[in-house]
Design a protein around this motif. Sequence first.
Motif, PDB file in Angstrom:
ATOM      1  N   THR A 190      12.984   1.069  -2.743  1.00  0.00           N
ATOM      2  CA  THR A 190      11.859   1.330  -3.641  1.00  0.00           C
ATOM      3  C   THR A 190      11.142   2.650  -3.356  1.00  0.00           C
ATOM      4  N   LEU A 191      11.205   3.102  -2.102  1.00  0.00           N
ATOM      5  CA  LEU A 191      10.461   4.307  -1.725  1.00  0.00           C
ATOM      6  C   LEU A 191      11.363   5.458  -1.307  1.00  0.00           C
ATOM      7  N   GLY A 192      12.644   5.178  -1.100  1.00  0.00           N
ATOM      8  CA  GLY A 192      13.565   6.228  -0.692  1.00  0.00           C
ATOM      9  C   GLY A 192      13.474   6.602   0.777  1.00  0.00           C
ATOM     10  N   ILE A 193      12.902   5.734   1.609  1.00  0.00           N
ATOM     11  CA  ILE A 193      12.755   6.032   3.035  1.00  0.00           C
ATOM     12  C   ILE A 193      14.043   5.674   3.773  1.00  0.00           C
TER      13      ILE A 193
ATOM     14  N   GLU B  15       1.297  -0.132   6.346  1.00  0.00           N
ATOM     15  CA  GLU B  15       0.412   0.035   5.189  1.00  0.00           C
ATOM     16  C   GLU B  15       0.876  -0.719   3.947  1.00  0.00           C
ATOM     17  N   GLY B  16       2.125  -1.226   3.981  1.00  0.00           N
ATOM     18  CA  GLY B  16       2.678  -1.841   2.785  1.00  0.00           C
ATOM     19  C   GLY B  16       3.264  -0.770   1.883  1.00  0.00           C
ATOM     20  N   HIS B  17       4.101  -1.174   0.970  1.00  0.00           N
ATOM     21  CA  HIS B  17       4.767  -0.203   0.108  1.00  0.00           C
ATOM     22  C   HIS B  17       3.785   0.521  -0.803  1.00  0.00           C
ATOM     23  N   GLY B  18       2.794  -0.197  -1.318  1.00  0.00           N
ATOM     24  CA  GLY B  18       1.785   0.437  -2.157  1.00  0.00           C
ATOM     25  C   GLY B  18       0.957   1.439  -1.377  1.00  0.00           C
ATOM     26  N   GLY B  19       0.581   1.069  -0.154  1.00  0.00           N
ATOM     27  CA  GLY B  19      -0.209   1.973   0.683  1.00  0.00           C
ATOM     28  C   GLY B  19       0.549   3.233   1.032  1.00  0.00           C
TER      29      GLY B  19
ATOM     30  N   TYR C   9      -2.187   6.442   4.783  1.00  0.00           N
ATOM     31  CA  TYR C   9      -2.165   6.794   6.204  1.00  0.00           C
ATOM     32  C   TYR C   9      -2.761   8.173   6.473  1.00  0.00           C
ATOM     33  N   ASN C  10      -2.852   9.014   5.437  1.00  0.00           N
ATOM     34  CA  ASN C  10      -3.396  10.361   5.638  1.00  0.00           C
ATOM     35  C   ASN C  10      -4.849  10.339   6.080  1.00  0.00           C
ATOM     36  N   SER C  11      -5.560   9.267   5.786  1.00  0.00           N
ATOM     37  CA  SER C  11      -6.960   9.152   6.197  1.00  0.00           C
ATOM     38  C   SER C  11      -7.105   8.382   7.509  1.00  0.00           C
ATOM     39  N   LYS C  12      -5.969   8.073   8.149  1.00  0.00           N
ATOM     40  CA  LYS C  12      -5.974   7.306   9.392  1.00  0.00           C
ATOM     41  C   LYS C  12      -5.211   8.075  10.458  1.00  0.00           C
ATOM     42  N   GLY C  13      -5.923   8.999  11.089  1.00  0.00           N
ATOM     43  CA  GLY C  13      -5.278   9.813  12.120  1.00  0.00           C
ATOM     44  C   GLY C  13      -4.674   8.980  13.230  1.00  0.00           C
ATOM     45  N   TRP C  14      -5.351   7.897  13.598  1.00  0.00           N
ATOM     46  CA  TRP C  14      -4.853   7.039  14.675  1.00  0.00           C
ATOM     47  C   TRP C  14      -3.498   6.421  14.309  1.00  0.00           C
TER      48      TRP C  14
END
Length: 201
Positions: A134-137, A151-155, A161-166
């Motif tokens: 679904t995401l091409g990963i 984060e889940g596929h939607g996340g 994750y860009n707003s979660k440096g940790w």
Amino acid sequence: MRKSLLLLASSLLLASCATTPPSNVENACRIFREKPDWFDASKDVEEKWGLPIQVQLAIMRQESSFKHDAAPPRDTFLGIPMWWRVSSAYGYAQVKDGTWDWYKDATGNWGADRDDYDDAVDFMGWYANVSQRTLGISKWDAYNQYLAYHEGHGGWKRKSYNSKGWLVRVARKVDGNARTYGEQLRGCRDSLGTSHWWWPF
């Protein structure tokens, strides 16, 4: 009589070992020599879903430290621990209730348990397969596979994750561990698995 006692003792020992974390989580070869049935299960998942063994190990290490009954901390109210937990995530793969039900519905693996290593890694392989489809990963891309896992596929699509440096730092750690495990497995893989055990009785 003696043979029966030895078989019983061996069974009890194996049951105990099956639920205790490996004594050395830094080395994939030592993990699987201590738990050869884990290697067999992970190899089956690699062949079935295409998720490399080293990626399985790296994600599981991060999620549960290889503890079969790992669970998030209990929630608190005014500093007092409550009986419920902050998340329904549970087991080796730290899967939430709804996601586990999705997996069982999709695969028909109705008897799957989150505290069973075989089922946990099969879930990981299935989820990674969905991430690729679904995401091409790539299934070899531990960094992005972990971000989609967390984060889940939607996340992942929203790049939450860009707003979660940790979290980005954790994903890099998972990727580094997967690379290390991969290097280690290249040197010992052919000698692993329950077929290499020798039983004295």
